[in-house]
Motif scaffolding. Structure first.
Motif, PDB file in Angstrom:
ATOM      1  N   LEU A 140       0.812  -1.215   0.000  1.00  0.00           N
ATOM      2  CA  LEU A 140       0.000   0.000   0.000  1.00  0.00           C
ATOM      3  C   LEU A 140       0.846   1.265   0.000  1.00  0.00           C
ATOM      4  O   LEU A 140       0.519   2.240  -0.676  1.00  0.00           O
ATOM      5  CB  LEU A 140      -0.942  -0.001   1.206  1.00  0.00           C
ATOM      6  CG  LEU A 140      -2.411  -0.291   0.902  1.00  0.00           C
ATOM      7  CD1 LEU A 140      -3.201  -0.524   2.184  1.00  0.00           C
ATOM      8  CD2 LEU A 140      -3.011   0.841   0.103  1.00  0.00           C
ATOM      9  N   GLU A 141       1.936   1.263   0.740  1.00  0.00           N
ATOM     10  CA  GLU A 141       2.772   2.465   0.790  1.00  0.00           C
ATOM     11  C   GLU A 141       3.510   2.699  -0.521  1.00  0.00           C
ATOM     12  O   GLU A 141       3.940   3.820  -0.794  1.00  0.00           O
ATOM     13  CB  GLU A 141       3.762   2.373   1.948  1.00  0.00           C
ATOM     14  CG  GLU A 141       3.091   2.431   3.312  1.00  0.00           C
ATOM     15  CD  GLU A 141       4.102   2.592   4.433  1.00  0.00           C
ATOM     16  OE1 GLU A 141       5.303   2.778   4.124  1.00  0.00           O
ATOM     17  OE2 GLU A 141       3.698   2.531   5.596  1.00  0.00           O
ATOM     18  N   GLU A 142       3.658   1.658  -1.330  1.00  0.00           N
ATOM     19  CA  GLU A 142       4.400   1.777  -2.587  1.00  0.00           C
ATOM     20  C   GLU A 142       3.502   1.997  -3.800  1.00  0.00           C
ATOM     21  O   GLU A 142       3.996   2.366  -4.870  1.00  0.00           O
ATOM     22  CB  GLU A 142       5.238   0.516  -2.816  1.00  0.00           C
ATOM     23  CG  GLU A 142       6.260   0.231  -1.727  1.00  0.00           C
ATOM     24  CD  GLU A 142       7.266   1.356  -1.574  1.00  0.00           C
ATOM     25  OE1 GLU A 142       7.562   2.032  -2.579  1.00  0.00           O
ATOM     26  OE2 GLU A 142       7.734   1.563  -0.441  1.00  0.00           O
ATOM     27  N   ILE A 143       2.197   1.782  -3.661  1.00  0.00           N
ATOM     28  CA  ILE A 143       1.288   1.941  -4.797  1.00  0.00           C
ATOM     29  C   ILE A 143       1.150   3.422  -5.139  1.00  0.00           C
ATOM     30  O   ILE A 143       0.790   4.239  -4.297  1.00  0.00           O
ATOM     31  CB  ILE A 143      -0.085   1.320  -4.495  1.00  0.00           C
ATOM     32  CG1 ILE A 143       0.044  -0.207  -4.394  1.00  0.00           C
ATOM     33  CG2 ILE A 143      -1.102   1.693  -5.574  1.00  0.00           C
ATOM     34  CD1 ILE A 143      -1.225  -0.894  -3.939  1.00  0.00           C
ATOM     35  N   ASP A 144       1.425   3.761  -6.382  1.00  0.00           N
ATOM     36  CA  ASP A 144       1.352   5.143  -6.849  1.00  0.00           C
ATOM     37  C   ASP A 144       0.060   5.434  -7.593  1.00  0.00           C
ATOM     38  O   ASP A 144      -0.362   6.588  -7.669  1.00  0.00           O
ATOM     39  CB  ASP A 144       2.526   5.439  -7.797  1.00  0.00           C
ATOM     40  CG  ASP A 144       3.866   5.158  -7.154  1.00  0.00           C
ATOM     41  OD1 ASP A 144       4.201   5.848  -6.182  1.00  0.00           O
ATOM     42  OD2 ASP A 144       4.559   4.226  -7.606  1.00  0.00           O
TER      43      ASP A 144
END
Length: 205
Positions: A140-144
């Motif tokens: 989730l933190e990496e999804i752009d």
């Protein structure tokens, strides 16, 4: 820097698959198939479907790399397909597969978020996150970017878009497309990183 895009189909009530993992119940209309799945995002079609629709020779438009979880990959293996996306670099996240069943596939068994950050630093097109829910939650933190194909059905239960603990991530709506079978495609870009949230916060409204 390259983007990680979660491109996924879902029901109106937020499920991407049946409880057992099946996803063959989506109503695929002709215009949606022709204009969007094949016309706009052929990169995300498995290679055998690209051949079927006559777009196998097209250059990749959005992605040159794809990432999927073990359960998603197992669906291809059950159909006898060991390299479902030959037109992309393929990564399968799994701690149980020691040796990949196909030389086109690389297994990621360690820190998948670190692997994604590494991929983002490379030159090239974007990275396609194919699911499933647990892998999407880990990233989730990496999804752009989110590309959500919202089909005009309600399933009541199933595999959610994300299987994650409660946190708030802000996304900005970039585009909306509606098709004649009632499917809506919503594209969002991440606005900022997550804020810590607690169930003990005072509730308003």
């Amino acid at each position: 820097m390259r983007k990680l895009t979660y491109y996924v189909g879902m029901s109106i009530d937020g499920f991407i698959a049946a409880p057992g993992g099946a996803f063959d119940f989506y109503p695929i209309g002709e215009s949606f198939l022709k204009d969007f799945l094949v016309g706009e995002y052929p990169d995300c079609l498995p290679t055998h479907l690209r051949r079927h629709f006559g777009v196998d020779e097209l250059e990749n438009r959005h992605f040159d790399t794809m990432l999927q979880g073990r359960a998603t990959y197992d669906a291809a293996l059950e159909a006898g397909i060991t390299s479902p996306y030959k037109h992309l670099r393929q990564y399968v996240v799994s701690r149980s597969i020691a040796t990949p069943p196909d030389p086109d596939v690389e297994i990621v068994s360690g820190d998948v978020a670190a692997k994604v950050r590494e991929l983002k630093q490379e030159d090239g097109l974007g990275v396609y996150l194919a699911g499933g829910a647990n892998l999407a939650a880990q990233l989730l933190e990496e999804i752009d970017e989110l590309v959500l194909k919202v089909y005009p059905i309600v399933t009541g239960s199933g595999v959610p878009v994300f299987s994650a603990e409660f946190r708030v991530f802000d996304f900005a709506l970039e585009s909306t497309r509606t098709f004649d079978n009632g499917t809506i495609v919503l594209t969002y870009s991440k606005k900022r990183q997550a804020q810590g949230c607690s169930g003990d916060r005072a509730r308003t409204g």
